[in-house]
Design an enzyme around this catalytic site. Structure first.
Site, short mmCIF file in Angstrom:
data_model
loop_
_atom_site.label_atom_id
_atom_site.label_comp_id
_atom_site.label_asym_id
_atom_site.label_seq_id
_atom_site.Cartn_x
_atom_site.Cartn_y
_atom_site.Cartn_z
N GLU A 280 -4.21 17.86 -8.77
CA GLU A 280 -3.59 18.82 -9.68
C GLU A 280 -3.78 20.25 -9.17
O GLU A 280 -2.86 21.06 -9.20
CB GLU A 280 -4.19 18.71 -11.09
CG GLU A 280 -3.80 17.45 -11.85
CD GLU A 280 -2.30 17.26 -11.95
OE1 GLU A 280 -1.58 18.26 -12.14
OE2 GLU A 280 -1.84 16.11 -11.81
N ASP A 361 -1.28 15.38 -2.81
CA ASP A 361 -2.13 14.25 -2.40
C ASP A 361 -2.83 14.56 -1.08
O ASP A 361 -4.03 14.31 -0.91
CB ASP A 361 -1.29 12.97 -2.23
CG ASP A 361 -1.03 12.27 -3.56
OD1 ASP A 361 -1.65 12.67 -4.57
OD2 ASP A 361 -0.22 11.32 -3.59
ZN ZN Z 1 1.09 16.00 -9.08
#
Ligand code: ZN
Length: 418
Positions: A280, A361
């Site tokens: 996030e 990621d």
């Molecule tokens: Zn995301």
């Protein structure tokens, strides 16, 4: 002619989406666990997720047909003109002047209520039958309806002034309205971003500061490592409504807050929670939010410019049973004609969004969270019974996030994720 064009456009969009849904539905009937998920996802969990997706998909077929029919009827039978006249009559019966601003506000309210009533059977069914059946629903009927009433009141409090402003801006600035409207909407967006998490969200959920401990320490360390100006960490009672879990952050400049769903904390280890957060926060570090804001504002600027062609085009209004040319109706009719562009753009935005997800990621991976992120993602996907066998076309068109398999592959696939 205009009406035929409008209905043809919505028919084409409807059929395209039904086709994609059908492709996905066919995929859901395959009972074999995809090779890449073998050893990660058990047959039982896989079957459960298929059942959940299939149930949702079946409702969607009915719902889409229902709304397509409704929208077509509104076009063919001059439904908008009908609602417009009702709004006028309502104001007259209250001895009000019935200025364009007044009629527009009442019209939007009447139309919003009509829309809510039409949708109600489906939202009730999906919450209290489907989500319930699969163990996600934590809502009571009382909470459901109090949420609904709160949303309607919010719609009136926020929507009323916005609609009035839009009508006034167009009327006062004429053909140059698109620039002023864009500035106004931009400022409104910023205000909404500021008040939504602090004033609006608390109307629906309870936020409690995260207790001191391992997790809090870990999150603070993570924030420090990447210079994230974290001021507070909250836990939100997402479990009050649903078993689905999540995490997000909000706030401007040097005053950022992180929000964790209680459901996420229940299912993930501290390290997995940190890994999900690292992803996030990757969105923040890589300026994804700012980039999205820029793209969507370029889009709205162009769109407002194009709306201008509809707002003063008399035949368009006449075709739908209007003698005058109300601004809100102009926007509404324009949206029907603009729908194919909108579909295409949302496809492009989905591609952009998936790119951002991969980057976030990779950001978490670079921080050393590869293994934890993988197991965290797998757990989240299992907990939420996410679709584990997506049709590539459906996925490419609709998904804002890459699928679980795609994300695991991009992270460097290995079966040892525990
Ligand atoms: Zn995301």
């Amino acid at each position: 002619m205009i009406k035929t064009t409008t209905t043809s456009i919505s028919l084409a969009i409807y059929l395209w989406n039904v086709y994609l849904d059908y492709r996905q539905y066919k995929k859901l009937r395959e009972s074999k666990v995809p090779t890449v998920l073998k050893g990660i996802v058990k047959q039982g969990v896989f079957d459960k997720s298929r059942e959940y997706s299939k149930d949702k998909s079946r409702v969607k077929f009915v719902q889409d047909l229902y709304f397509f029919t409704l929208a077509t009827l509104l076009i063919v039978e001059n439904g908008y003109a009908f609602f417009w006249n009702i709004s006028k009559t309502l104001l007259e019966s209250m001895n009000l002047t019935g200025s364009e601003v007044q009629v527009s506000c009442v019209f939007v309210l009447v139309y919003m209520l009509f829309d809510i009533v039409c949708k109600l059977p489906f939202s009730l069914y999906s919450t209290f039958v489907i989500e319930e059946k699969h163990g996600f629903n934590k809502q009571t009927l009382g909470l459901f309806f109090s949420d609904l009433v709160k949303s309607i009141l919010l719609g009136v409090v926020i929507g009323g002034p916005i609609i009035s402003a839009v009508v006034l801006i167009v009327r006062k600035t004429g053909r140059d309205f698109y620039f002023y409207l864009w500035v106004f909407m931009f400022l409104f967006q910023i205000v909404l971003l500021m008040i939504y998490p602090t004033l609006i969200q608390p109307l629906f959920n309870k936020f409690t500061p995260l207790e001191d401990g391992e997790l809090k320490k870990g999150i603070n360390e993570l924030a420090k490592r990447i210079d994230f100006p974290l001021t507070k960490i909250f836990v939100v009672d997402g479990s009050k409504r649903s078993g689905h879990s999540n995490a997000y952050f909000f706030g401007f400049f040097k005053n950022k807050r992180i929000v964790l769903f209680d459901t996420l904390l229940e299912t993930s280890s501290h390290e997995e929670t940190c890994a999900v957060l690292a992803h996030e926060l990757g969105h923040w570090k890589l300026n994804h939010i700012l980039k999205n804001l820029i793209f969507s504002n370029i889009h709205s600027f162009i769109m407002y410019y194009l709306v201008g062609f509809a707002l003063w085009y008399d035949p368009l209004f006449q075709a739908f049973g209007f003698k005058d040319q109300p601004v809100v109706i102009g926007f509404l009719l324009f949206s029907y004609l603009y729908a194919p562009v909108e579909e295409l753009l949302s496809f492009l935005f989905a591609i952009l969004s998936r790119t951002f997800e991969y980057q976030a990621d990779a950001f978490a991976k670079a921080l050393g969270y590869e293994a934890q992120l993988k197991s965290g993602l797998i757990k989240l996907n299992i907990e939420n019974l996410g679709n584990m066998n997506p049709d590539p076309w459906f996925s490419a068109w609709h998904h804002s996030h890459p699928t679980l398999v795609e994300r695991l592959n991009a992270l460097g696939f290995s079966k040892k994720t525990d």
